[in-house]
Design a protein around this motif. Structure first.
Motif, PDB file in Angstrom:
ATOM      1  N   LEU A   7       0.830  -1.200   0.000  1.00  0.00           N
ATOM      2  CA  LEU A   7       0.000   0.000   0.000  1.00  0.00           C
ATOM      3  C   LEU A   7       0.868   1.254   0.000  1.00  0.00           C
ATOM      4  CD1 LEU A   7      -2.841   1.211   0.080  1.00  0.00           C
ATOM      5  CD2 LEU A   7      -2.660   1.203   2.579  1.00  0.00           C
ATOM      6  N   ILE A   8       1.964   1.227   0.714  1.00  0.00           N
ATOM      7  CA  ILE A   8       2.869   2.381   0.737  1.00  0.00           C
ATOM      8  C   ILE A   8       3.486   2.588  -0.650  1.00  0.00           C
ATOM      9  CG2 ILE A   8       4.995   3.309   1.745  1.00  0.00           C
ATOM     10  CD1 ILE A   8       4.231   1.826   4.341  1.00  0.00           C
ATOM     11  N   VAL A   9       3.896   1.513  -1.291  1.00  0.00           N
ATOM     12  CA  VAL A   9       4.445   1.603  -2.656  1.00  0.00           C
ATOM     13  C   VAL A   9       3.387   2.154  -3.598  1.00  0.00           C
ATOM     14  CG1 VAL A   9       5.293   0.251  -4.611  1.00  0.00           C
ATOM     15  CG2 VAL A   9       6.177  -0.201  -2.319  1.00  0.00           C
ATOM     16  N   LEU A  10       2.179   1.640  -3.491  1.00  0.00           N
ATOM     17  CA  LEU A  10       1.077   2.113  -4.335  1.00  0.00           C
ATOM     18  C   LEU A  10       0.785   3.593  -4.097  1.00  0.00           C
ATOM     19  CD1 LEU A  10      -1.171   1.342  -6.349  1.00  0.00           C
ATOM     20  CD2 LEU A  10      -2.619   0.910  -4.357  1.00  0.00           C
ATOM     21  N   THR A  11       0.902   4.033  -2.859  1.00  0.00           N
ATOM     22  CA  THR A  11       0.670   5.441  -2.544  1.00  0.00           C
ATOM     23  C   THR A  11       1.684   6.324  -3.257  1.00  0.00           C
ATOM     24  OG1 THR A  11      -0.188   4.782  -0.383  1.00  0.00           O
ATOM     25  CG2 THR A  11       0.347   7.096  -0.671  1.00  0.00           C
ATOM     26  N   HIS A  12       2.951   5.912  -3.254  1.00  0.00           N
ATOM     27  CA  HIS A  12       3.971   6.678  -3.971  1.00  0.00           C
ATOM     28  C   HIS A  12       3.697   6.678  -5.474  1.00  0.00           C
ATOM     29  CE1 HIS A  12       6.830   7.724  -0.813  1.00  0.00           C
ATOM     30  NE2 HIS A  12       6.647   6.521  -0.293  1.00  0.00           N
ATOM     31  N   LEU A  13       3.386   5.515  -6.019  1.00  0.00           N
ATOM     32  CA  LEU A  13       3.173   5.409  -7.458  1.00  0.00           C
ATOM     33  C   LEU A  13       1.881   6.088  -7.918  1.00  0.00           C
ATOM     34  CD1 LEU A  13       4.373   1.760  -8.137  1.00  0.00           C
ATOM     35  CD2 LEU A  13       5.577   3.900  -8.622  1.00  0.00           C
ATOM     36  N   SER A  14       0.925   6.256  -7.013  1.00  0.00           N
ATOM     37  CA  SER A  14      -0.333   6.899  -7.394  1.00  0.00           C
ATOM     38  C   SER A  14      -0.140   8.362  -7.789  1.00  0.00           C
ATOM     39  CB  SER A  14      -1.356   6.782  -6.265  1.00  0.00           C
ATOM     40  OG  SER A  14      -0.971   7.555  -5.147  1.00  0.00           O
ATOM     41  N   GLN A  15       0.988   8.934  -7.424  1.00  0.00           N
ATOM     42  CA  GLN A  15       1.281  10.312  -7.842  1.00  0.00           C
ATOM     43  C   GLN A  15       1.404  10.419  -9.358  1.00  0.00           C
ATOM     44  OE1 GLN A  15       4.235  12.491  -5.292  1.00  0.00           O
ATOM     45  NE2 GLN A  15       4.638  10.381  -4.666  1.00  0.00           N
ATOM     46  N   LEU A  16       1.749   9.324 -10.003  1.00  0.00           N
ATOM     47  CA  LEU A  16       1.906   9.327 -11.453  1.00  0.00           C
ATOM     48  C   LEU A  16       0.565   9.463 -12.175  1.00  0.00           C
ATOM     49  CD1 LEU A  16       4.646   6.568 -11.741  1.00  0.00           C
ATOM     50  CD2 LEU A  16       4.951   9.050 -11.752  1.00  0.00           C
ATOM     51  N   LEU A  17      -0.536   9.398 -11.439  1.00  0.00           N
ATOM     52  CA  LEU A  17      -1.853   9.613 -12.034  1.00  0.00           C
ATOM     53  C   LEU A  17      -1.984  11.015 -12.617  1.00  0.00           C
ATOM     54  CD1 LEU A  17      -4.229   7.867  -9.484  1.00  0.00           C
ATOM     55  CD2 LEU A  17      -3.845   7.228 -11.860  1.00  0.00           C
ATOM     56  N   ASP A  18      -1.150  11.935 -12.182  1.00  0.00           N
ATOM     57  CA  ASP A  18      -1.174  13.294 -12.739  1.00  0.00           C
ATOM     58  C   ASP A  18      -0.960  13.273 -14.246  1.00  0.00           C
ATOM     59  OD1 ASP A  18      -1.801  14.798 -10.577  1.00  0.00           O
ATOM     60  OD2 ASP A  18       0.232  15.485 -10.166  1.00  0.00           O
TER      61      ASP A  18
END
Length: 111
Positions: A7-18
């Motif tokens: 979940l922590i990894v996904l949280t970081h990678l979710s920034q790429l949704l921009d």
């Protein structure tokens, strides 16, 4: 509290949704952090680092707007910030996967 490295990894990678949605890279990590920060070990620290990075980069983007008038330096600033937006979330996702502390250079600590 339980450990949830994914979940922590996904949280970081979710920034790429921009790059896809325009603003999802701020909203999704903010929601994950706000909802799960008390349930997942280390998510509070990583979430704060992400939010500090996002707010700082937004301030830098705002500072680049008037610099466009000065020989186009703002465009160079936009390019550099775009590279930061792409690279640092991936690097910090790798760090989170290795159970290391997040590191977003040039970030101002708000939280």
């Amino acid at each position: 509290m339980k450990k949830n490295k994914e979940l922590i990894v996904l949280t970081h990678l979710s920034q790429l949704l921009d790059f896809v949605t325009g603003i999802g890279g701020l909203i999704v990590p903010l929601l994950i952090w706000a909802i799960k920060k008390d349930e997942v070990l280390d998510l509070d620290e990583h979430g704060k680092a992400i939010l500090n990075f996002r707010i700082t980069m937004f301030i830098y983007l705002l500072l680049c707007v008037p610099l466009i008038l000065f020989f186009g330096l703002g465009f160079l600033g936009f390019l550099v910030i775009g590279v930061f937006y792409a690279i640092f979330p991936i690097l910090n996702a790798i760090r989170a996967n290795n159970e290391e502390k997040p590191n977003y250079p040039f970030s101002i600590r708000f939280f």
